[in-house]
Scaffold this motif. Structure first.
Motif, PDB file in Angstrom:
ATOM      1  N   ASN A  15     -77.365  -5.627  33.183  1.00  0.00           N
ATOM      2  CA  ASN A  15     -76.257  -5.924  34.102  1.00  0.00           C
ATOM      3  C   ASN A  15     -76.413  -7.261  34.816  1.00  0.00           C
ATOM      4  OD1 ASN A  15     -76.608  -2.755  33.985  1.00  0.00           O
ATOM      5  ND2 ASN A  15     -74.445  -3.191  34.372  1.00  0.00           N
ATOM      6  N   VAL A  16     -76.350  -8.325  34.036  1.00  0.00           N
ATOM      7  CA  VAL A  16     -76.530  -9.678  34.570  1.00  0.00           C
ATOM      8  C   VAL A  16     -75.275 -10.108  35.325  1.00  0.00           C
ATOM      9  CG1 VAL A  16     -77.152 -12.049  34.000  1.00  0.00           C
ATOM     10  CG2 VAL A  16     -77.989 -10.164  32.571  1.00  0.00           C
ATOM     11  N   TYR A  38     -88.437  -7.234  25.780  1.00  0.00           N
ATOM     12  CA  TYR A  38     -88.747  -7.114  27.213  1.00  0.00           C
ATOM     13  C   TYR A  38     -87.502  -6.731  28.000  1.00  0.00           C
ATOM     14  CZ  TYR A  38     -92.972  -9.759  26.114  1.00  0.00           C
ATOM     15  OH  TYR A  38     -94.172 -10.177  25.567  1.00  0.00           O
ATOM     16  N   ASN A  39     -87.685  -5.835  28.954  1.00  0.00           N
ATOM     17  CA  ASN A  39     -86.635  -5.606  29.936  1.00  0.00           C
ATOM     18  C   ASN A  39     -86.465  -6.863  30.773  1.00  0.00           C
ATOM     19  OD1 ASN A  39     -86.266  -2.948  29.142  1.00  0.00           O
ATOM     20  ND2 ASN A  39     -87.677  -2.120  30.668  1.00  0.00           N
ATOM     21  N   THR A  40     -85.226  -7.275  30.947  1.00  0.00           N
ATOM     22  CA  THR A  40     -84.915  -8.457  31.750  1.00  0.00           C
ATOM     23  C   THR A  40     -84.069  -7.964  32.915  1.00  0.00           C
ATOM     24  OG1 THR A  40     -85.095  -9.896  29.839  1.00  0.00           O
ATOM     25  CG2 THR A  40     -83.805 -10.722  31.690  1.00  0.00           C
ATOM     26  N   ALA A  41     -84.759  -7.714  34.023  1.00  0.00           N
ATOM     27  CA  ALA A  41     -84.155  -6.994  35.139  1.00  0.00           C
ATOM     28  C   ALA A  41     -84.934  -7.303  36.418  1.00  0.00           C
ATOM     29  CB  ALA A  41     -84.166  -5.500  34.843  1.00  0.00           C
ATOM     30  N   VAL A  42     -84.662  -6.516  37.460  1.00  0.00           N
ATOM     31  CA  VAL A  42     -85.343  -6.684  38.746  1.00  0.00           C
ATOM     32  C   VAL A  42     -86.311  -5.534  39.013  1.00  0.00           C
ATOM     33  CG1 VAL A  42     -84.998  -6.942  41.236  1.00  0.00           C
ATOM     34  CG2 VAL A  42     -83.380  -7.959  39.661  1.00  0.00           C
ATOM     35  N   GLY A  43     -85.989  -4.350  38.463  1.00  0.00           N
ATOM     36  CA  GLY A  43     -86.812  -3.186  38.750  1.00  0.00           C
ATOM     37  C   GLY A  43     -86.328  -2.449  39.992  1.00  0.00           C
ATOM     38  N   ASP A  44     -85.035  -2.585  40.288  1.00  0.00           N
ATOM     39  CA  ASP A  44     -84.381  -1.948  41.434  1.00  0.00           C
ATOM     40  C   ASP A  44     -83.053  -1.404  40.961  1.00  0.00           C
ATOM     41  OD1 ASP A  44     -85.410  -1.676  43.918  1.00  0.00           O
ATOM     42  OD2 ASP A  44     -84.930  -3.691  44.599  1.00  0.00           O
ATOM     43  N   ARG A  45     -82.540  -0.355  41.591  1.00  0.00           N
ATOM     44  CA  ARG A  45     -81.195   0.076  41.188  1.00  0.00           C
ATOM     45  C   ARG A  45     -80.278   0.216  42.398  1.00  0.00           C
ATOM     46  NH1 ARG A  45     -81.084   6.484  39.719  1.00  0.00           N
ATOM     47  NH2 ARG A  45     -83.011   7.089  40.750  1.00  0.00           N
TER      48      ARG A  45
END
Length: 326
Positions: free
Chosen positions: A178-179, A245-252
């Motif tokens: 979800n960029v 690789y997951n490309t994210a923040v690690g937060d929801r």
């Protein structure tokens, strides 16, 4: 183009993520070539680069193998962003989604192999996790795809793996979560949720949330995505190659929280936006309820350190939309 510096091909370079990558790498002194057919990208996204002697635009289609071979000629790295995104679009038209995302992807792999490109970094997708209910999402635990789009992005990973093993092409897939951020298009039938909500709120129109608003996503600001592309392209860690690789923040953040943030930041420009009513509609077909990434693998193998969490990213995005679309 300057022949003494590294050349990057960015497919889909006129799109939201692609044009941000163009700007970043041009600013770093790379030669940047774009291949785009402008099906979903915009000329205004790359117009600022037209006078840069390190920038080159090739108008073409990844479904045309000849175009792909022309695009990779003399290229060191490929950042493959070209695709037809959107789960609803793929449900409405699975054939075109497959042609672009699978056949086009395979064309780019073949052309990159033939041109002996050093590394092929590509946009994968969190949709690959499908019906897996485990949270956070870890790269080697996936479920069954829930849409034609998700199938195409998973097939990309399978093809990249085969090209690494069979032909020795270095590949890295980045599963985007979800960029959002500057240059993301708020218009069109398949506009992403954040720019769509922003433009509606700016017009004092009521945004429609699909369902109760409890569905949550790992919303990822564009600067984090740029960092991941650069790390994937430049890493010298052999253990970091030929994987995803997951490309994210690690937060929801759930959709209700998201809209509250947007109203808060937009109200700094127009106080009346804080009073805009939110409407709830039915859930959307093919949507997964919750998405949250583990980013440990990217941290350990690539040295990834996200710079923007949701609030910082949204504040910057809102500022950009207010300045550019008001």
């Amino acid at each position: 183009m300057n022949n003494n510096i590294k050349t990057i091909l960015i497919t889909g370079g006129a799109g939201f993520i692609g044009s941000n990558l163009c700007e970043h790498f041009l600013n770093k002194g790379f030669n940047v070539r774009v291949l785009d057919n402008f099906a979903t990208g915009h000329r205004h996204n790359i117009a600022p680069f037209n006078n840069n002697h390190n920038f080159q635009l090739l108008e073409g289609d990844i479904r045309n193998l000849k175009n792909c071979h022309q695009a990779v000629e003399g290229v060191d790295y490929v950042l493959h962003q070209a695709a037809l995104g959107s789960v609803p679009r793929s449900i409405n038209d699975p054939i075109t989604t497959n042609d672009v995302n699978v056949s086009g992807f395979l064309n780019m792999l073949v052309a990159s192999r033939d041109a002996k490109v050093k590394r092929f970094v590509y946009a994968a997708s969190s949709s690959t996790y499908g019906d897996s209910e485990s949270l956070p999402k870890v790269e080697d635990v996936i479920g069954k795809p829930l849409s034609p789009y998700a199938i195409t992005k998973y097939v990309n990973e399978l093809y990249a793996d085969i090209f690494s093993k069979t032909y020795g092409l270095e590949t890295i897939g980045l599963r985007y979560f979800n960029v959002f951020g500057r240059k993301q298009d708020p218009t069109g039938a398949y506009a992403a949720v954040i720019p769509k909500f922003v433009i509606q709120l700016m017009k004092h129109e009521s945004p429609v949330i699909n369902g109760t608003g409890d569905y949550s996503r790992d919303f990822t600001y564009i600067d984090n995505v740029i960092q991941m592309n650069e790390l994937a392209m430049t890493t010298s860690n052999q253990k970091a190659l030929n994987t995803v690789y997951n490309t994210a923040v690690g937060d929801r953040t759930n959709l209700n929280e998201l809209l509250n943030y947007l109203k808060e930041f937009l109200a700094e420009y127009d106080a009346n936006i804080g009073n805009v009513e939110i409407i709830h509609g039915p859930n959307r077909a093919g949507d997964i309820p919750h998405s949250l990434a583990s980013i440990n693998k990217a941290k350990i193998l690539l040295g990834y350190k996200p710079t923007h969490k949701i609030r910082e990213g949204l504040r910057e995005a809102v500022s950009w939309y207010w300045s550019n679309l008001k």
